[in-house]
Design a protein around this motif. Structure first.
Motif, PDB file in Angstrom:
ATOM      1  N   ILE A   1       0.862  -1.181   0.000  1.00 52.83           N
ATOM      2  CA  ILE A   1       0.000   0.000   0.000  1.00 52.83           C
ATOM      3  C   ILE A   1       0.899   1.231   0.000  1.00 52.83           C
ATOM      4  CG2 ILE A   1      -1.814   1.264   1.222  1.00 52.83           C
ATOM      5  CD1 ILE A   1      -2.768  -1.388   0.178  1.00 52.83           C
ATOM      6  N   PRO A   2       1.025   1.913  -1.128  1.00 50.82           N
ATOM      7  CA  PRO A   2       1.949   3.056  -1.205  1.00 50.82           C
ATOM      8  C   PRO A   2       1.546   4.228  -0.313  1.00 50.82           C
ATOM      9  CG  PRO A   2       1.361   2.253  -3.401  1.00 50.82           C
ATOM     10  CD  PRO A   2       0.437   1.600  -2.439  1.00 50.82           C
ATOM     11  N   ASP A   3       0.233   4.435  -0.144  1.00 51.28           N
ATOM     12  CA  ASP A   3      -0.219   5.599   0.619  1.00 51.28           C
ATOM     13  C   ASP A   3       0.061   5.389   2.112  1.00 51.28           C
ATOM     14  OD1 ASP A   3      -1.877   8.169   0.717  1.00 51.28           O
ATOM     15  OD2 ASP A   3      -2.927   6.887   2.161  1.00 51.28           O
ATOM     16  N   GLU A   4       0.892   6.256   2.680  1.00 49.75           N
ATOM     17  CA  GLU A   4       1.339   6.079   4.062  1.00 49.75           C
ATOM     18  C   GLU A   4       0.190   6.229   5.057  1.00 49.75           C
ATOM     19  OE1 GLU A   4       3.443   4.999   7.144  1.00 49.75           O
ATOM     20  OE2 GLU A   4       4.160   4.910   5.066  1.00 49.75           O
ATOM     21  N   GLN A   5      -0.745   7.125   4.781  1.00 49.91           N
ATOM     22  CA  GLN A   5      -1.874   7.328   5.688  1.00 49.91           C
ATOM     23  C   GLN A   5      -2.763   6.078   5.746  1.00 49.91           C
ATOM     24  OE1 GLN A   5      -4.015  10.952   4.924  1.00 49.91           O
ATOM     25  NE2 GLN A   5      -5.374  10.694   6.673  1.00 49.91           N
ATOM     26  N   THR A   6      -2.984   5.469   4.585  1.00 51.83           N
ATOM     27  CA  THR A   6      -3.770   4.232   4.532  1.00 51.83           C
ATOM     28  C   THR A   6      -3.064   3.116   5.288  1.00 51.83           C
ATOM     29  OG1 THR A   6      -4.777   4.814   2.417  1.00 51.83           O
ATOM     30  CG2 THR A   6      -4.730   2.481   2.991  1.00 51.83           C
ATOM     31  N   ARG A   7      -1.753   2.975   5.050  1.00 54.39           N
ATOM     32  CA  ARG A   7      -0.969   1.955   5.747  1.00 54.39           C
ATOM     33  C   ARG A   7      -1.053   2.153   7.261  1.00 54.39           C
ATOM     34  NH1 ARG A   7       3.272  -0.829   3.696  1.00 54.39           N
ATOM     35  NH2 ARG A   7       4.489  -0.350   5.571  1.00 54.39           N
ATOM     36  N   ALA A   8      -0.864   3.385   7.702  1.00 52.65           N
ATOM     37  CA  ALA A   8      -0.847   3.667   9.139  1.00 52.65           C
ATOM     38  C   ALA A   8      -2.185   3.337   9.784  1.00 52.65           C
ATOM     39  CB  ALA A   8      -0.481   5.129   9.384  1.00 52.65           C
ATOM     40  N   HIS A   9      -3.275   3.661   9.098  1.00 54.43           N
ATOM     41  CA  HIS A   9      -4.606   3.378   9.651  1.00 54.43           C
ATOM     42  C   HIS A   9      -4.819   1.879   9.804  1.00 54.43           C
ATOM     43  CE1 HIS A   9      -8.983   3.746  10.275  1.00 54.43           C
ATOM     44  NE2 HIS A   9      -9.043   2.662   9.523  1.00 54.43           N
TER      45      HIS A   9
ATOM     46  N   ILE B   1      -8.637  -2.535  -0.775  1.00 52.32           N
ATOM     47  CA  ILE B   1      -9.333  -3.601  -1.504  1.00 52.32           C
ATOM     48  C   ILE B   1      -9.424  -3.259  -2.981  1.00 52.32           C
ATOM     49  CG2 ILE B   1     -11.564  -4.755  -1.787  1.00 52.32           C
ATOM     50  CD1 ILE B   1     -11.885  -4.444   1.290  1.00 52.32           C
ATOM     51  N   ASP B   2      -9.791  -2.022  -3.282  1.00 55.70           N
ATOM     52  CA  ASP B   2      -9.803  -1.497  -4.656  1.00 55.70           C
ATOM     53  C   ASP B   2     -10.521  -2.433  -5.633  1.00 55.70           C
ATOM     54  OD1 ASP B   2      -9.216   0.391  -6.630  1.00 55.70           O
ATOM     55  OD2 ASP B   2      -7.278  -0.538  -7.129  1.00 55.70           O
ATOM     56  N   GLY B   3     -11.660  -2.964  -5.195  1.00 57.61           N
ATOM     57  CA  GLY B   3     -12.460  -3.803  -6.074  1.00 57.61           C
ATOM     58  C   GLY B   3     -11.977  -5.232  -6.233  1.00 57.61           C
TER      59      GLY B   3
ATOM     60  N   ARG C   1      -9.294  -9.667  -1.934  1.00 54.79           N
ATOM     61  CA  ARG C   1      -9.061  -8.813  -0.762  1.00 54.79           C
ATOM     62  C   ARG C   1     -10.367  -8.566   0.001  1.00 54.79           C
ATOM     63  NH1 ARG C   1      -4.741  -4.223  -2.984  1.00 54.79           N
ATOM     64  NH2 ARG C   1      -3.111  -5.715  -3.595  1.00 54.79           N
ATOM     65  N   LEU C   2     -11.475  -8.477  -0.708  1.00 56.89           N
ATOM     66  CA  LEU C   2     -12.765  -8.328  -0.034  1.00 56.89           C
ATOM     67  C   LEU C   2     -13.056  -9.567   0.814  1.00 56.89           C
ATOM     68  CD1 LEU C   2     -15.456  -6.942   0.541  1.00 56.89           C
ATOM     69  CD2 LEU C   2     -16.344  -7.956  -1.579  1.00 56.89           C
ATOM     70  N   ALA C   3     -12.801 -10.743   0.241  1.00 61.44           N
ATOM     71  CA  ALA C   3     -13.007 -11.981   0.988  1.00 61.44           C
ATOM     72  C   ALA C   3     -12.118 -12.013   2.227  1.00 61.44           C
ATOM     73  CB  ALA C   3     -12.725 -13.189   0.098  1.00 61.44           C
ATOM     74  N   LEU C   4     -10.880 -11.538   2.093  1.00 59.15           N
ATOM     75  CA  LEU C   4      -9.984 -11.467   3.243  1.00 59.15           C
ATOM     76  C   LEU C   4     -10.559 -10.553   4.321  1.00 59.15           C
ATOM     77  CD1 LEU C   4      -7.208 -11.890   4.643  1.00 59.15           C
ATOM     78  CD2 LEU C   4      -6.389  -9.917   3.343  1.00 59.15           C
ATOM     79  N   ALA C   5     -11.112  -9.429   3.910  1.00 67.90           N
ATOM     80  CA  ALA C   5     -11.641  -8.458   4.872  1.00 67.90           C
ATOM     81  C   ALA C   5     -12.781  -9.036   5.691  1.00 67.90           C
ATOM     82  CB  ALA C   5     -12.093  -7.195   4.145  1.00 67.90           C
TER      83      ALA C   5
END
Length: 343
Positions: free
Chosen positions: A195-203, A267-269, A273-277
């Motif tokens: 996940i490149p976006d640091e804010q998303t990763r941190a959350h 997840i981005d569609g 990843r949705l199943a994992l969630a």
């Protein structure tokens, strides 16, 4: 399951001599018991306390092992928070308000006392936030991984504790907060999800390490929810547990499962990843059933507590414990797993 740490954690001494068992108790844990008179200053072998008239105790125990429930090099304050909050979530799922807890620590002999300092500080922060205090416990050494256990006590009106088995066909299924952050955070921690976006990763990593137990919501579900539990093993698996105890089956609408902005972006569609969630676990949200007539009261409760409550499915007649997951088009979503199982 997290990978075991290959080597013991670094040892250390305070000055020329390490603190012994009672020195550690005095320094790190006695302050955590100061707010609970029944702990008797941790000077006796057991705590002593009564239960107010019209209330009864709810008791829950959760254990955590390094390499299974947390990474051995996680910050000790984060480990303390996850240990405490998983127990608080169990209390909330029964409709109980936190009262006190006992703590058992099995720690390697060479564990640096700075680790204990951070761990105790994490417990203290959560005690203040959630209104609970240490009542006692035990500390032992181990040649194995760090092993921790909390037994938490809560209070609930007599005869009103929320059961798992109260759901009935026609009840709707609800969940608090958001689902999937912890499972996605774990994938990031393993290095399997970029996940490149640091804010998303941190959350996502924060939600994996520090879940948000819904202690304000749980007690107010009494009289509204027919059945309840928390989501620890995965949404699909835990809904199956609730259904099995209630003698029902369920339909779960995947598109209705609440996702945080960070999870949605991760997840981005991607259906995998949705199943994992929805199967990954460690969400520690409240999963409950209620009749359709409770919707308005639940909306009010959600607004009062500042915690989102989403309707995600319904109970129906069928094989007890069977959960059918439908995608946005109403088609059956195939899942290779339902959730986490220790064995």
């Amino acid at each position: 399951m997290h990978p075991p740490h290959p080597d013991p954690l670094p040892g250390g001494e305070r000055g020329n001599r390490p603190l012994g068992e009672f020195g550690r108790i005095t320094r790190f844990f006695k302050p955590l018991a100061a707010g609970f008179p029944g702990a008797r200053g941790l000077r006796d072998d057991a705590a002593v306390f009564g239960v107010p008239e019209g209330r009864e105790l709810v008791v829950t125990t959760d254990a955590m092992v390094a390499g299974v429930h947390f990474f051995p090099d996680d910050a000790p304050a984060d480990i303390a928070a996850k240990l405490m909050r998983s127990n608080l979530s169990d209390l909330a799922a029964m409709g109980a308000e936190p009262l006190a807890y006992t703590l058992v620590t099995a720690l390697p002999r060479g564990l640096d006392e700075s680790w204990l300092e951070g761990f105790a500080a994490g417990l203290g922060e959560d005690q203040h936030q959630f209104g609970i205090a240490l009542a006692g416990g035990d500390s032992v050494s181990t040649s194995g991984p760090i092993t921790l256990s909390v037994t938490a006590f809560g209070l609930v009106p007599t005869g009103r504790a929320l059961p798992r088995w109260g759901g009935r066909s026609g009840d709707r299924v609800f969940v608090t907060g958001s689902i999937g952050d912890a499972a996605l955070g774990l994938e990031i921690a393993y290095g399997r999800l970029d996940i490149p976006d640091e804010q998303t990763r941190a959350h996502l990593l924060r939600r994996m390490r520090r879940p948000d137990p819904r202690t304000t919501v749980g007690p107010r579900l009494i009289g509204l929810a027919s059945g309840a539990m928390d989501v620890s093993d995965g949404l699909v698996a835990d809904l199956g547990h609730l259904c099995e105890e209630s003698g029902c089956a369920a339909l779960l609408h995947a598109a209705a499962v609440p996702l945080s902005d960070a999870a949605r972006g991760a997840i981005d569609g991607d259906p995998v990843r949705l199943a994992l969630a929805i199967t990954g676990g460690d969400d520690y949200e409240l999963l409950f059933t209620a009749p359709p007539a409770a919707r308005e009261a639940l909306e009010t409760l959600s607004a009062d507590c500042g915690v989102a409550i989403a309707e995600i499915g319904e109970l129906r007649s069928g094989t007890p414990g069977e959960v059918s997951v439908l995608d946005a088009a109403g088609s059956l979503l195939p899942l290779t797993r339902r959730g986490w199982d220790h064995f």
